[in-house]
Every structure is written in structure tokens, then in C-alpha cells.
Enzyme design. Structure first.
Site, short mmCIF file in Angstrom:
data_model
loop_
_atom_site.label_atom_id
_atom_site.label_comp_id
_atom_site.label_asym_id
_atom_site.label_seq_id
_atom_site.Cartn_x
_atom_site.Cartn_y
_atom_site.Cartn_z
N TYR A 1 -12.72 3.35 12.83
CA TYR A 1 -11.65 3.82 11.94
C TYR A 1 -11.69 5.34 11.81
O TYR A 1 -10.66 6.01 11.93
CB TYR A 1 -11.79 3.17 10.57
CG TYR A 1 -10.79 3.69 9.56
CD1 TYR A 1 -9.48 3.21 9.54
CD2 TYR A 1 -11.14 4.67 8.63
CE1 TYR A 1 -8.56 3.68 8.62
CE2 TYR A 1 -10.23 5.16 7.71
CZ TYR A 1 -8.94 4.66 7.71
OH TYR A 1 -8.02 5.15 6.80
N SER B 1 -10.45 6.93 14.84
CA SER B 1 -9.00 6.78 14.98
C SER B 1 -8.26 7.82 14.14
O SER B 1 -7.17 8.27 14.51
CB SER B 1 -8.57 5.36 14.59
OG SER B 1 -8.55 5.17 13.18
N GLY C 1 0.78 -1.23 0.00
CA GLY C 1 0.00 0.00 0.00
C GLY C 1 0.81 1.27 0.00
O GLY C 1 1.87 1.37 -0.62
#
Length: 266
Positions: free
Chosen positions: A156, A159, A15
Site C-alpha cells: 500500500y 502504491s 469513505g
């Protein structure tokens, strides 16, 4: 002759992390490529030769991160670190109540504690770089989901709000040492993190137009300077501008419609 610059990149096996390692190595940096498994990192960067030193650590474990950074600095025969890129991250998509407690803990451990641990572990060498006249920087990977809480990505998204706030606070604190702290905020990126998740309503609507290398270019720009928060793509910048002037309840109502949460109980 200019000294070779040193960087550490987390999440380096794939990634955005891997794309960032590649761009740095191609530009003459020596890079500590850190991920969970050293063999995986070595295989993912084998074509880059001695410019890359594979590192293995769980970013949520401060002691192993610190140990690997010490090993990297020793192997590189260096006492100063020019750049830390916190790219390691985990994503969960789905209804919050269906996410396992262990999954919640893991996302927060990697996305939040991991960023803090890596910054703290790297601090002595970043400060040494500044003391030697360098311009050290920390670049954290935040997200478009740090602008508004995204339903179906609650943990997510939260976060990444944390990453954004941490970046803002640390940029103030570490300015007294001459260490720049910035973040990069991309929308959806075509990486293994999104594999099998194309059915998510936000992905289906917005699409995935960015590649990992697109974001890596922005990471390198952030390493050299620019805004505290580097927003990626014109459309995302325009959306952020719109969110700033739109009442929060309207934004949440729109997100509810897009996410399929607008019907209410029953």
C-alpha cells in the site's frame, strides 16, 4: 447564468469518495459517482437527487471506465469535464510475506493502474474544458504513507509513492493542455477501509482523527488550486518537515520500532 460544473469521483460508494461526491453536489456540481456496483452507489447517494449520476466500473479495466465516462457525459449532455477525483483505493495491513499474491495484484491494479486508466479515459473531456476557457483539474488521493515506506503496509505504501510520483509527472505533462494535476495526502482517516484494523501499531500510536468529510474539504480546495501535494493536518506537515532533515536510516529505525520490526531474525 453560470454553467453547471461536472465532476467524476471514483470510490464513490463510501469513505472519502462518497464524502467528496456529497460536498460537490451540495455546491451545485453534477457528479458522476463511480464505484464497482451501480446499485450500491445509487443507494449511497439517493438523497442527493439528480445532482448525482451513478456509474459502475472496475477502475482497473480501462474499457469499462471509458464506457462509463462516455455514458456519463452523454447523460449530462456535456462535452467538458471540470474535475476528476481518483479516490478509489485498497489497503492491506500485515506482514508482507503473508499477503496473498492475488491481494498484491489487486491493490496495485486499483491504486495505481486504476488512477492511470481514469486519467487517460477522462483526458479528452478535461482538455475540452480547458479549450473552452475552464480550469480543469485532476485530484489524486495519495497518503501520508507516501513520505516514507511504512512497515506492515509495504505494498500500500509503495502504491501511494507511485501516486505521488505519477501526480508530479502528469502535472508537468498536462500543464501544456491547461489541466492541473494535484494530490491530497492525509494520514489515517476514519473510513470503512480501517474497519477491524485498529490493532495495527501505527494506528494505535497515531490514532485516527480525520473524518472522510475532513479530507473531502481538502479535495475541493485542491480542485481549485494550491500546492502540488496537499498535506492534511498540522502534525503530519510537521512530521514531513522532520523527515526531510533526518537521515533516512534514523527514520527507518524509528519506523521499525513503532511497527514492531526492531528485534531482528529469531
Amino acid at each position: 447564468m453560470t454553467a453547471r460544473r461536472l465532476a467524476v469521483v471514483t470510490g464513490a460508494a463510501s469513505g472519502i469518495g462518497n464524502a467528496t461526491v456529497r460536498r460537490l453536489a451540495q455546491q451545485g456540481w453534477t457528479v458522476g459517482a463511480l464505484d464497482l456496483d451501480r446499485r450500491t452507489v445509487r443507494a449511497a447517494t439517493a438523497d442527493l437527487g439528480h445532482a448525482v449520476i451513478p456509474l459502475a466500473a472496475d477502475v482497473s479495466d480501462f474499457r469499462t471506465v471509458r464506457w462509463e465516462l462516455e455514458r456519463f457525459m452523454h447523460q449530462a449532455s456535456a462535452t467538458r469535464l471540470d474535475l476528476l477525483v481518483n479516490s478509489a483505493g485498497l489497503l492491506y495491513m500485515g506482514h508482507f510475506e503473508e499477503q496473498a499474491a492475488t491481494g498484491i495484484e489487486l491493490v496495485l491494479a486499483v491504486n495505481n493502474a486504476g488512477v492511470a486508466h481514469c486519467c487517460q479515459a477522462a483526458f479528452p473531456w478535461l482538455r475540452s474544458c480547458a479549450q473552452a476557457g475552464g480550469r480543469p483539474a485532476v485530484v489524486n488521493l495519495s497518503s501520508a504513507s507516501s513520505v516514507a515506506g511504512i512497515p506492515s503496509m509495504a505494498v500500500y505504501s509503495a502504491s501511494k509513492f507511485w501516486v505521488r510520483g505519477f501526480t508530479e509527472a502528469l502535472s508537468v505533462e498536462w500543464s501544456r493542455f491547461g489541466i492541473a494535476v494535484r494530490d491530497v495526502m492525509p494520514p489515517f482517516v476514519r473510513t470503512p477501509m480501517l474497519d477491524g484494523r485498529q490493532q495495527n501499531r501505527f494506528i494505535a500510536l497515531l490514532g485516527v482523527t480525520l473524518t472522510a468529510d475532513d479530507v473531502a474539504r481538502e479535495v475541493l480546495k485542491a480542485a481549485e488550486g494550491g500546492p502540488l501535494h496537499r498535506l492534511v493536518t498540522f502534525n503530519f506537515k510537521a512530521a514531513c518537515a522532520l523527515v526531510r532533515v533526518t537521515p533516512g536510516r534514523w527514520v527507518r529505525a524509528l519506523l521499525a520500532v513503532i511497527g514492531g520490526y526492531a528485534t531482528g531474525p529469531g
